[in-house]
Each structure stands twice: as C-alpha cells, then as structure tokens.
Design an enzyme around this catalytic site. Structure first.
Site, PDB file in Angstrom:
ATOM      1  N   GLU A 267       3.607  -4.059   6.547  1.00 45.26           N
ATOM      2  CA  GLU A 267       4.813  -4.877   6.669  1.00 45.26           C
ATOM      3  C   GLU A 267       5.997  -4.001   7.045  1.00 45.26           C
ATOM      4  OE1 GLU A 267       7.572  -7.533   3.736  1.00 45.26           O
ATOM      5  OE2 GLU A 267       5.384  -7.766   3.548  1.00 45.26           O
TER       6      GLU A 267
ATOM      7  N   ASP B 194       1.420  -8.583  -4.788  1.00 45.33           N
ATOM      8  CA  ASP B 194       1.411  -7.409  -3.909  1.00 45.33           C
ATOM      9  C   ASP B 194       0.097  -7.314  -3.133  1.00 45.33           C
ATOM     10  OD1 ASP B 194       4.020  -6.172  -4.654  1.00 45.33           O
ATOM     11  OD2 ASP B 194       3.076  -6.103  -6.619  1.00 45.33           O
TER      12      ASP B 194
ATOM     13  N   ASP C 291       1.086  -3.504   1.707  1.00 46.56           N
ATOM     14  CA  ASP C 291       2.394  -4.043   1.328  1.00 46.56           C
ATOM     15  C   ASP C 291       3.104  -2.919   0.576  1.00 46.56           C
ATOM     16  OD1 ASP C 291       4.520  -5.868   0.820  1.00 46.56           O
ATOM     17  OD2 ASP C 291       3.709  -6.193  -1.188  1.00 46.56           O
TER      18      ASP C 291
END
Length: 168
Positions: A68, A140, A8
């Site tokens: 992502e 996160d 992430d």
C-alpha cells in the site's frame, strides 16, 4: 501460478498476506501480523520488521509483492515513521528478488470491495469471502491480503489486454 505477498506497512504492526494466483483463481496461503517491539529504539523495530518479513518471504517464496502506498497523515512524525516502515518492507521484498507493485488504499478497496472508500470491516468481510476463509483475518492482515488480491486482479487484467493485442 504466481505467489504474491501483500504488505500493509505499519510502524507498530505490519500485516502480510500470501496468495497463489492464476488467471481467474486466487488461493489463500497464509497471513499474519508482525508486531514490533514497543521497547527499544525505532531503528531496532525497523531491523525486527526487516528480519521477520524476510523470514516470511523465505518460507513462502513469493515472486511478486504488492504494498500500500503511504497517504499523507496529519501527524508528520507518524507519516515519517510509516514511510520508514514501508521502505524497510520494500527493501526486504526487493532484496529477495521480488517485483514490488504499489497501490493506493483507494485502488485496493475498489478492487476488493467495489468501493474506494470502504470501511475496514468491509475489507475484512470481502477478503474472507473471496478467499473462502473460515474466519475474518485481523484488519492489518486483511488489508495485506486485499493488496495481494488487488495485484492479482491487476495482473489478470493486464494479461487479458496483452492477449487481445493491446500494448502499452
């Protein structure tokens, strides 16, 4: 079994999560956050991100990575910084020989929570549940683990289709 690194990306905090995946089973290995120094220049933070992510990769030896995709942010400067951090994370993974797959936040949330616009707390809860964790990871780290879980699910789905004779 495949070891998957979920990432992430962030320009201040980058979450990571590592899982071991086999068809119909995914096992938690580790997760955490790389908190980038607030003093110093942005390019120094990018070097720190590369070095720390490379160390995670060297320690856990994943074979694949899931990251992502960047979404458009209202603040162009923030979006550019996020893009730089994401690029560095992808570079660290590719330099280590990992195959990198990209997923949108909607795809990741849909895969893990069942709703593409789920809240962060829902992602944390489902990651904890799906991996049998004793506590919820930070947002996160949970997002990174969710990316890894999404990738594992996508791999399983592609494998089932291939076994059924379906070809792309």
């Amino acid at each position: 079994m495949t070891v998957i690194l979920g990432i992430d990306p962030g320009s201040r905090v980058t979450g990571y999560g590592v899982v071991r995946s086999a068809p119909q089973r995914t096992e938690f290995l580790t997760c955490g956050c790389i908190r980038l120094a607030t003093d110093g220049s942005f390019d120094e933070r990018l070097v720190q991100l590369y070095d720390e992510l490379a160390a995670v990769i060297a320690e856990h030896r994943p074979t694949e990575a899931a990251i992502e995709r960047v979404f458009m942010n209202r603040n162009a400067d923030s979006a550019l910084k996020l893009g730089h951090a994401r690029g560095v994370a992808m570079l660290a993974a590719r330099r280590a020989g990992l195959v990198v797959s990209e997923y949108t936040a909607t795809q990741i949330k849909q895969s893990v929570v069942g709703r593409g616009h789920a809240e962060k707390v829902q992602v944390q809860h489902m990651v904890r549940f799906l991996l049998g964790l004793s506590a919820e990871p930070s947002t996160d780290a949970a997002d990174a683990l969710a990316a890894a879980l999404c990738h594992a699910a996508m791999r399983d789905g592609r494998a089932r289709l291939a076994n059924a004779g379906w070809r792309q």
